[in-house]
Design an enzyme around this catalytic site. Structure first.
Site, PDB file in Angstrom:
ATOM      1  N   GLU A 174      -5.106  -2.119   0.089  1.00  0.00           N
ATOM      2  CA  GLU A 174      -5.307  -1.961  -1.351  1.00  0.00           C
ATOM      3  C   GLU A 174      -4.057  -1.559  -2.118  1.00  0.00           C
ATOM      4  OE1 GLU A 174      -7.396  -1.867  -4.976  1.00  0.00           O
ATOM      5  OE2 GLU A 174      -8.031  -2.606  -3.005  1.00  0.00           O
ATOM      6  N   ASP A 176      -0.204  -0.829  -3.516  1.00  0.00           N
ATOM      7  CA  ASP A 176       1.148  -1.363  -3.664  1.00  0.00           C
ATOM      8  C   ASP A 176       2.152  -0.216  -3.756  1.00  0.00           C
ATOM      9  OD1 ASP A 176      -0.053  -3.909  -3.956  1.00  0.00           O
ATOM     10  OD2 ASP A 176      -0.276  -3.580  -6.118  1.00  0.00           O
ATOM     11  N   ASP A 216      -0.310  -3.774   1.376  1.00  0.00           N
ATOM     12  CA  ASP A 216      -0.616  -4.758   0.340  1.00  0.00           C
ATOM     13  C   ASP A 216       0.700  -5.206  -0.298  1.00  0.00           C
ATOM     14  OD1 ASP A 216      -2.108  -6.463  -1.240  1.00  0.00           O
ATOM     15  OD2 ASP A 216      -2.754  -4.909  -2.632  1.00  0.00           O
ATOM     16  N   ASP A 220       3.856  -5.325  -7.816  1.00  0.00           N
ATOM     17  CA  ASP A 220       2.990  -6.269  -8.520  1.00  0.00           C
ATOM     18  C   ASP A 220       3.033  -6.011 -10.024  1.00  0.00           C
ATOM     19  OD1 ASP A 220       2.344  -7.313  -6.082  1.00  0.00           O
ATOM     20  OD2 ASP A 220       0.212  -6.809  -6.157  1.00  0.00           O
ATOM     21  N   ARG A 273       5.721 -14.663  -1.692  1.00  0.00           N
ATOM     22  CA  ARG A 273       5.541 -14.062  -3.023  1.00  0.00           C
ATOM     23  C   ARG A 273       6.811 -13.374  -3.527  1.00  0.00           C
ATOM     24  NH1 ARG A 273      -0.469 -11.194  -2.796  1.00  0.00           N
ATOM     25  NH2 ARG A 273      -1.615 -13.000  -1.984  1.00  0.00           N
TER      26      ARG A 273
END
Length: 393
Positions: A174, A176, A216, A220, A273
């Site tokens: 979950e 970051d 995770d 982000d 990513r």
């Protein structure tokens, strides 16, 4: 002890006033100190989206009573309690966000590990060893948070103590290392290192026959956040590196937002990513990507992921990817329902690369700021690498 550093010269020279001030501060358990470096007063550079439609100055306007040196999580959260007042928080040594008490479950980790950075804040590490472990820095625009600068710190990606299971997708973590979310805007991330550190993905165990994933994202940016510049930073040893735009159905919040500039950064041994983008408009230039398509832990998959309504302009980037031949150059950019991507002047394994045949439409939006793309050479890639990350400001 948390030190409120003066960082300003006094407007009066009276020795009596100075003595009174110091005595009052000592009585409250806070000692006077100098602002360690004027770099804490710097604003985001004019190069990058953080300079557009306003300015990103962080805590540069802080008065002497809102300049701090902190050495632990209690002092850090106390300094953050100044709210939206301009503040400079200087990080000395390692901040264990857990306070040394391990998280017991999902709820406990959610309650204690997510540290919200309010508006008009500069967080800057001192020296070469400023570090955050066991938690996340969150820049959340729900209450209007904007104008935040994070510089010269190392953040070890948090380890989820209780991942959730999704049928068909296995175990998912979950938390970051950093999250810019809910409309936060005007953010500058500079000379920051984010890494899996001493808990790498090959250390995962299995549960119910599947890999027990405990990491995770690294950094982000989502939910309508905007005007972000990331520069001179290092993301090292990580899988899901940077997600810009969190899902395909959030157009109402994301459309026309998520403007992000990436320059002079290094992405080392990251799987994917870097970034993956939905709805956002990304300018990536003079960055260095290093990986290995056969890495046993962080196997390189792609750098740019073009998702729904996302667009990327790549210029003068360096891709040094072992076991990726020139004939497979298009693997550096992957299509996820998106179609807009252009590249100019990048190199793959030391040779010029042409990504125009990778099946994308050209990026045609205007970049509003003045910038200078340096021709990518081996020497430039090494210089960017030598300068990227924490401890190099």
């Amino acid at each position: 002890m948390m030190n409120k550093a003066s960082g300003r010269s006094f407007t009066r020279s009276s020795k009596y006033l100075l003595a009174t001030l110091i005595a009052g501060m000592m009585a409250s358990g806070v000692s006077a100190a100098e602002l360690v470096s004027d770099k804490a007063l710097e604003s985001a550079p004019t190069v990058g989206w953080a300079s557009q439609n306003g300015f990103t100055t962080g805590g540069a306007a802080a008065t002497s009573d809102n300049i701090y040196i902190v050495t632990n999580i209690s002092e850090f959260t106390s300094a953050l309690s100044a709210g939206a007042e301009a503040k400079i928080i200087q990080i000395k040594g390692t901040i264990d966000i857990s306070g040394g008490t391990p998280y017991t479950d999902f709820a406990d980790q959610k309650a204690r590990s997510q540290i919200n950075i309010p508006a008009n804040t500069t967080v800057i590490g001192l020296g070469t060893d400023a570090k955050f472990i066991n938690g996340s820095l969150i820049i959340d625009g729900t209450d209007g948070t904007n104008n935040v600068i994070i510089r010269n710190v190392y953040i070890q990606t948090p380890i989820d103590v209780e991942p959730h299971y999704e049928k068909g997708d296995g175990w998912n973590a979950e938390w970051d290392a950093m999250n810019i979310t809910n409309g936060a805007h005007h953010v500058w991330i500079d000379h920051v290192t984010i890494s899996d550190g001493n808990f790498t993905d090959d250390m995962y165990t299995t549960k119910d026959g599947e890999t027990y994933v405990q990491h995770d994202g690294a950094l982000d940016i989502k939910r309508g956040s905007d005007y972000v510049t990331i520069s001179n930073s290092l993301i090292d040893q990580h899988d899901k590196t940077m997600l810009i735009g969190h899902n395909d159905t959030n157009s109402a919040q994301d459309k026309g937002k998520l403007h992000v500039t990436l320059f002079n950064n290094v992405f080392n041994r990251v799987t994917e990513r870097a970034p993956r983008v939905r709805y956002g408009s990304i300018h990536s230039f003079n960055n260095v990507f290093k990986g290995d398509a056969k890495d046993p832990v962080y196997r390189y998959q792609y750098s740019f992921g073009i998702g729904t309504s996302g667009s990327v302009l790549s210029e003068g980037n360096s891709f040094t990817i072992a076991n990726l031949s020139a004939s497979k150059a298009c693997k550096v950019v992957k299509k996820f329902n998106g179609s807009i991507f252009s590249d100019n002047g990048s190199v793959l394994n030391g040779s010029a690369v042409d990504l125009s045949g990778c099946g994308f439409s050209a990026y045609t939006s205007k970049i509003p700021y003045i910038y200078d793309v340096q021709p990518m050479t081996t020497e430039l890639a090494q210089s960017i690498t030598d300068n990227a990350g924490s401890g190099k400001l």
